[in-house]
Scaffold this motif. Structure first.
Motif, PDB file in Angstrom:
ATOM      1  N   GLU A  78    -119.575 -22.111   8.554  1.00  0.00           N
ATOM      2  CA  GLU A  78    -119.461 -22.055   7.094  1.00  0.00           C
ATOM      3  C   GLU A  78    -118.104 -22.578   6.628  1.00  0.00           C
ATOM      4  O   GLU A  78    -118.016 -23.255   5.600  1.00  0.00           O
ATOM      5  CB  GLU A  78    -119.659 -20.619   6.604  1.00  0.00           C
ATOM      6  CG  GLU A  78    -121.071 -20.099   6.809  1.00  0.00           C
ATOM      7  CD  GLU A  78    -122.101 -20.816   5.957  1.00  0.00           C
ATOM      8  OE1 GLU A  78    -121.764 -21.198   4.816  1.00  0.00           O
ATOM      9  OE2 GLU A  78    -123.229 -21.021   6.437  1.00  0.00           O
ATOM     10  N   ASP A  93    -117.623 -15.294  15.642  1.00  0.00           N
ATOM     11  CA  ASP A  93    -117.750 -14.245  14.625  1.00  0.00           C
ATOM     12  C   ASP A  93    -117.151 -12.920  15.102  1.00  0.00           C
ATOM     13  O   ASP A  93    -116.416 -12.257  14.366  1.00  0.00           O
ATOM     14  CB  ASP A  93    -119.217 -14.051  14.253  1.00  0.00           C
ATOM     15  CG  ASP A  93    -119.814 -15.316  13.635  1.00  0.00           C
ATOM     16  OD1 ASP A  93    -119.051 -16.094  13.037  1.00  0.00           O
ATOM     17  OD2 ASP A  93    -121.033 -15.509  13.760  1.00  0.00           O
TER      18      ASP A  93
ATOM     19  N   THR B  72    -126.043 -12.941   9.394  1.00  0.00           N
ATOM     20  CA  THR B  72    -125.811 -12.040  10.526  1.00  0.00           C
ATOM     21  C   THR B  72    -124.611 -11.158  10.182  1.00  0.00           C
ATOM     22  O   THR B  72    -123.872 -11.444   9.239  1.00  0.00           O
ATOM     23  CB  THR B  72    -125.510 -12.842  11.815  1.00  0.00           C
ATOM     24  OG1 THR B  72    -124.448 -13.761  11.548  1.00  0.00           O
ATOM     25  CG2 THR B  72    -126.746 -13.608  12.273  1.00  0.00           C
ATOM     26  N   HIS B  74    -122.140  -9.756  12.539  1.00  0.00           N
ATOM     27  CA  HIS B  74    -121.338  -9.466  13.736  1.00  0.00           C
ATOM     28  C   HIS B  74    -119.894  -9.097  13.419  1.00  0.00           C
ATOM     29  O   HIS B  74    -119.323  -8.219  14.050  1.00  0.00           O
ATOM     30  CB  HIS B  74    -121.394 -10.663  14.681  1.00  0.00           C
ATOM     31  CG  HIS B  74    -122.779 -10.926  15.196  1.00  0.00           C
ATOM     32  ND1 HIS B  74    -123.226 -12.145  15.609  1.00  0.00           N
ATOM     33  CD2 HIS B  74    -123.838 -10.090  15.350  1.00  0.00           C
ATOM     34  CE1 HIS B  74    -124.481 -12.067  15.995  1.00  0.00           C
ATOM     35  NE2 HIS B  74    -124.883 -10.831  15.837  1.00  0.00           N
ATOM     36  N   VAL B  75    -119.304  -9.777  12.436  1.00  0.00           N
ATOM     37  CA  VAL B  75    -117.915  -9.443  12.078  1.00  0.00           C
ATOM     38  C   VAL B  75    -117.857  -7.984  11.630  1.00  0.00           C
ATOM     39  O   VAL B  75    -117.022  -7.211  12.094  1.00  0.00           O
ATOM     40  CB  VAL B  75    -117.382 -10.359  10.958  1.00  0.00           C
ATOM     41  CG1 VAL B  75    -115.970  -9.925  10.571  1.00  0.00           C
ATOM     42  CG2 VAL B  75    -117.393 -11.820  11.375  1.00  0.00           C
ATOM     43  N   ASP B  93    -121.590 -12.459   8.072  1.00  0.00           N
ATOM     44  CA  ASP B  93    -120.720 -13.437   8.716  1.00  0.00           C
ATOM     45  C   ASP B  93    -120.552 -14.695   7.861  1.00  0.00           C
ATOM     46  O   ASP B  93    -119.443 -15.192   7.679  1.00  0.00           O
ATOM     47  CB  ASP B  93    -121.279 -13.818  10.094  1.00  0.00           C
ATOM     48  CG  ASP B  93    -121.326 -12.619  11.029  1.00  0.00           C
ATOM     49  OD1 ASP B  93    -120.508 -11.700  10.855  1.00  0.00           O
ATOM     50  OD2 ASP B  93    -122.193 -12.599  11.924  1.00  0.00           O
ATOM     51  N   ARG B  94    -121.656 -15.222   7.347  1.00  0.00           N
ATOM     52  CA  ARG B  94    -121.560 -16.446   6.543  1.00  0.00           C
ATOM     53  C   ARG B  94    -120.781 -16.179   5.266  1.00  0.00           C
ATOM     54  O   ARG B  94    -119.968 -17.000   4.823  1.00  0.00           O
ATOM     55  CB  ARG B  94    -122.969 -16.954   6.195  1.00  0.00           C
ATOM     56  CG  ARG B  94    -123.758 -17.383   7.411  1.00  0.00           C
ATOM     57  CD  ARG B  94    -125.126 -17.947   7.046  1.00  0.00           C
ATOM     58  NE  ARG B  94    -125.937 -18.118   8.230  1.00  0.00           N
ATOM     59  CZ  ARG B  94    -125.795 -19.130   9.086  1.00  0.00           C
ATOM     60  NH1 ARG B  94    -124.891 -20.050   8.866  1.00  0.00           N
ATOM     61  NH2 ARG B  94    -126.566 -19.203  10.157  1.00  0.00           N
ATOM     62  N   PHE B  96    -118.435 -13.970   4.888  1.00  0.00           N
ATOM     63  CA  PHE B  96    -117.022 -13.810   5.226  1.00  0.00           C
ATOM     64  C   PHE B  96    -116.262 -15.127   5.056  1.00  0.00           C
ATOM     65  O   PHE B  96    -115.115 -15.143   4.603  1.00  0.00           O
ATOM     66  CB  PHE B  96    -116.853 -13.324   6.669  1.00  0.00           C
ATOM     67  CG  PHE B  96    -116.511 -11.863   6.780  1.00  0.00           C
ATOM     68  CD1 PHE B  96    -115.249 -11.399   6.421  1.00  0.00           C
ATOM     69  CD2 PHE B  96    -117.437 -10.945   7.245  1.00  0.00           C
ATOM     70  CE1 PHE B  96    -114.925 -10.050   6.521  1.00  0.00           C
ATOM     71  CE2 PHE B  96    -117.132  -9.599   7.343  1.00  0.00           C
ATOM     72  CZ  PHE B  96    -115.876  -9.151   6.977  1.00  0.00           C
ATOM     73  N   ALA B  97    -116.901 -16.227   5.444  1.00  0.00           N
ATOM     74  CA  ALA B  97    -116.215 -17.523   5.369  1.00  0.00           C
ATOM     75  C   ALA B  97    -115.763 -17.813   3.938  1.00  0.00           C
ATOM     76  O   ALA B  97    -114.653 -18.312   3.720  1.00  0.00           O
ATOM     77  CB  ALA B  97    -117.125 -18.633   5.886  1.00  0.00           C
TER      78      ALA B  97
END
Lengths: 318, 318
Positions: A78, A93, B72, B74-75, B93-94, B96-97
Motif C-alpha cells: 500500500e 506487516d 488483514t 496482522h499489525v 494492515d492496508r 495502516f499504510a
C-alpha cells in the motif's frame, strides 16, 4: 558463568542460539549493533536487534534469517501504491508492529535500551539484549557511482546495491560522540568471557567497538576474549563481508581478520578446519588459535562451535 | 454546477457516491469532518476523510462501510501481542499504510489539507476532498460511568462504548480556535448549492459547522442549502445518532433535526416517505420540505435521493 557477546544480525543471532544450547545455565548479555538502524516511513527500524530478538524468541523467518515467520506485506504494498518508498527494504506487516511500538516509545522519551527491554518482555529471548548505545550511530558507506563519490546508508549499500560496488570507506557516523548504553560497560566488567560470533568484523562488531569505551573495557576486562571467524576458505560464510573488509584494508581471510582485531583485544580465535593452515600465522600474532568446523548448518553444529569457543576461553584462562 | 457537500463518514461517503452518479458533470467539493480524528500508536488517523476517500476511490470494505476491502489485521494482532492497544479500534494492515504516509507527511510539516490532497492523488475520488480545518479539533463526549463524570474521545464513546451510556455533552475541543482549511470558504462562496447528506447532525455536520466561519459562509452564500434527514421513522438509519442528539436537546425525529439546523441555515429538507407527517411541521419552521424514499440501499437509490435534493434546491432557487 557470565558471557558477553557482541552481535550483529543473522550470524550473531544464529550463534547465540547455539550458545544458549551449549551453555544453558550461563547468564548471557548481548551487546547489539545499532549502526545499521534506519528510519523508514517515519519509523525507527533496528534490524540487528530485531534479528537477535526474533531468532531467540522464536519469531524469525528461519529460511531467510531476518524478518518474521508467516509474514505478509500488505502495508508495504500500500505504501508503494501511494508512491512512498523505499521499495528495496522488506518490511513485513508483523515486523511493522515492532517498529511502531519502538517509535512510539522513543517518541514518548524512552531510550532505545528501555524500548528494547520492553520489546524483549514479549519475546523472552533468554539473554539480556542491550543496544551498544542509546545514541544515534549510523553506518555510512562511501561509494563511487558513475564517477561520483557519495556516501550511502549502510542498508542502501547492503540491501539496495547488494554491495555490488566497492566500498571505499565505512564510517559509523556519530560513533565518536556516542556513549555505551546503560549496562554495557558493567556487563563487560562483570563478564567471565567475551565472545565475538562470526559476525561482520567491520559493520557489525567493528561498529560496536567504535563506541568509545567498549573496546577499552573489553581489552582491560582481564578475561578471555574469543572470536569465531566469519571467513571460511577466503570467503564470507554469508553476506558480503569481503567488500567492507577491503574498505578497511583487510584481506578476506580468517587470519587477516584475527590480526585486524589484534592480540591487544583478542585472546583466542577459531578458524574453520578448511583454514587449518592459518593457525600458525594467527598464533604468531599472539592469538591462540584452533581449527574446528565453523559452519552453522543447524543448532547442534552451532552449539558445538560455541562449546569450542568456551573451551578455548578456558585454555586461555589457564 | 458547483456543489459543496459537508460529510461525515459512512453516510456522507455513500451519499456522495449517489451524487456523483446523479450529477456526473458537477464540480463537487467535500468538506470533511475531522473531529473524530484520533492518534493511535503514534499515527494520525482520520476516519471520516478516509471513509470518503476509500468509498469514492473503490477501496472501501463495502459490507462494513469503513476500512479497506480485502483487509488483514496482522499489525494490530502483533501490537496486541506487545500489550499495546487500544484493541477496540479496528485498524487493518492496508489501512495502516494510509496513516503511516499521513503521519510522515504531517511530521515533515505539510498541513492536513495538503496531505489529504496527496493521498487522493492515488485514490482519485472524483471530488475535491478538503478537511474542515488543518487545525486539530477533537470531539469529546461527557459521560457518567459508575457515578463518575468524565470526558472520552468520540471514538471511545462510539466504538468502544457503542454509545451504550448517555452522552451528557458533546464538545468539539479546539473548534473555537480552528480556522477553515484553505479552500473551504472559497468553495462555499463559489457554490451553486450546498448539501447536507444524511450524516450525523451533531458529531459530523455539527462539528464542521462549529469551525468559526463555515456556518456563516453557508448562511450568507445566497445559494440553496438542502439537507437529507439521517432520521427515518424516529430512529437513525444507521449509527446511534439519537444518543448524541439527546445530548444537545434535540429529539431523534426528522423534523426536530431540521429545526435544529434552523431556517437561517437550511432552505430545504428531505424526509423519508415514512415521515410524511413531518412535512408540515418543517415547512411551518420556514424550511421547504419533501418526503421521498431516503434509504441508501444501493447506488441507484442513493442517486435518486441526490436528484431529489438537487431538484429541491432548484425549487428553492426559483
Amino acid at each position: 558463568m557470565r558471557i558477553v557477546v557482541l552481535a550483529g544480525g543473522i550470524g550473531g543471532a544464529r550463534f547465540l542460539r547455539g550458545l544458549k544450547q551449549a551453555a544453558p545455565d550461563a547468564d548471557i548479555t548481548v551487546i547489539g549493533n545499532t549502526g545499521d538502524d534506519i528510519h523508514l516511513f517515519g519509523l525507527k527500524v533496528c534490524p540487528d536487534l530485531d534479528t537477535v530478538m526474533y531468532t531467540l524468541g522464536g519469531g524469525i523467518d528461519e529460511e531467510q534469517g531476518w524478518g518474521r515467520a508467516d509474514e505478509t506485506f500488505h502495508v508495504k504494498a500500500e505504501l508503494a501504491a501511494y508512491g512512498v518508498g523505499p521499495e528495496w527494504f522488506g518490511l513485513g506487516d508483523r515486523d511493522f508492529a515492532t517498529h511502531i511500538v519502538r517509535t512510539q516509545m522513543l517518541g514518548a522519551g524512552y531510550p532505545l535500551s528501555a524500548v528494547t527491554e520492553a520489546l524483549c518482555a514479549r519475546w523472552k529471548p533468554g539473554v539480556r539484549l542491550l543496544p551498544m548505545s542509546d545514541d544515534r550511530v549510523e553506518t555510512h558507506v562511501a561509494v563511487e557511482v558513475e564517477g561520483e563519490r557519495k556516501a550511502v546508508h549502510f542498508q542502501e549499500y547492503w540491501v539496495r546495491l547488494r554491495a555490488s560496488v566497492d566500498a571505499q570507506a565505512v564510517v559509523p557516523v556519530g560513533a565518536e560522540q556516542a556513549q555505551p548504553a546503560p549496562g554495557v560497560l558493567e556487563a563487560i566488567g562483570e563478564a567471565d568471557v567475551v565472545l565475538f560470533p562470526p559476525s561482520n568484523p567491520v559493520v557489525s562488531i567493528g561498529t560496536i567497538l567504535a563506541v568509545p569505551g567498549i573496546r577499552e573495557a573489553i581489552a582491560e576486562a582481564g578475561v578471555p576474549v574469543v572470536g569465531l571467524s566469519p571467513i571460511v576458505g577466503n570467503a564470507p560464510v554469508r553476506g558480503m563481508a569481503d567488500k567492507v573488509l577491503a574498505a578497511v584494508g583487510v584481506e578476506a581471510t580468517a587470519g587477516a581478520v584475527a590480526r585486524h582485531y589484534g592480540s591487544g583485544l583478542l585472546d583466542g580465535w577459531l578458524v574453520d578446519t578448511t583454514d587449518v593452515d592459518t593457525v600458525g600465522e594467527v598464533e604468531a600474532a599472539g592469538i591462540r588459535c584452533r581449527a574446528v568446523p565453523l559452519m552453522m548448518t543447524d543448532v547442534d553444529a552451532t552449539a558445538a562451535m560455541a562449546r569450542e569457543a568456551l573451551a578455548l576461553a578456558e585454555e586461555v584462562r589457564a
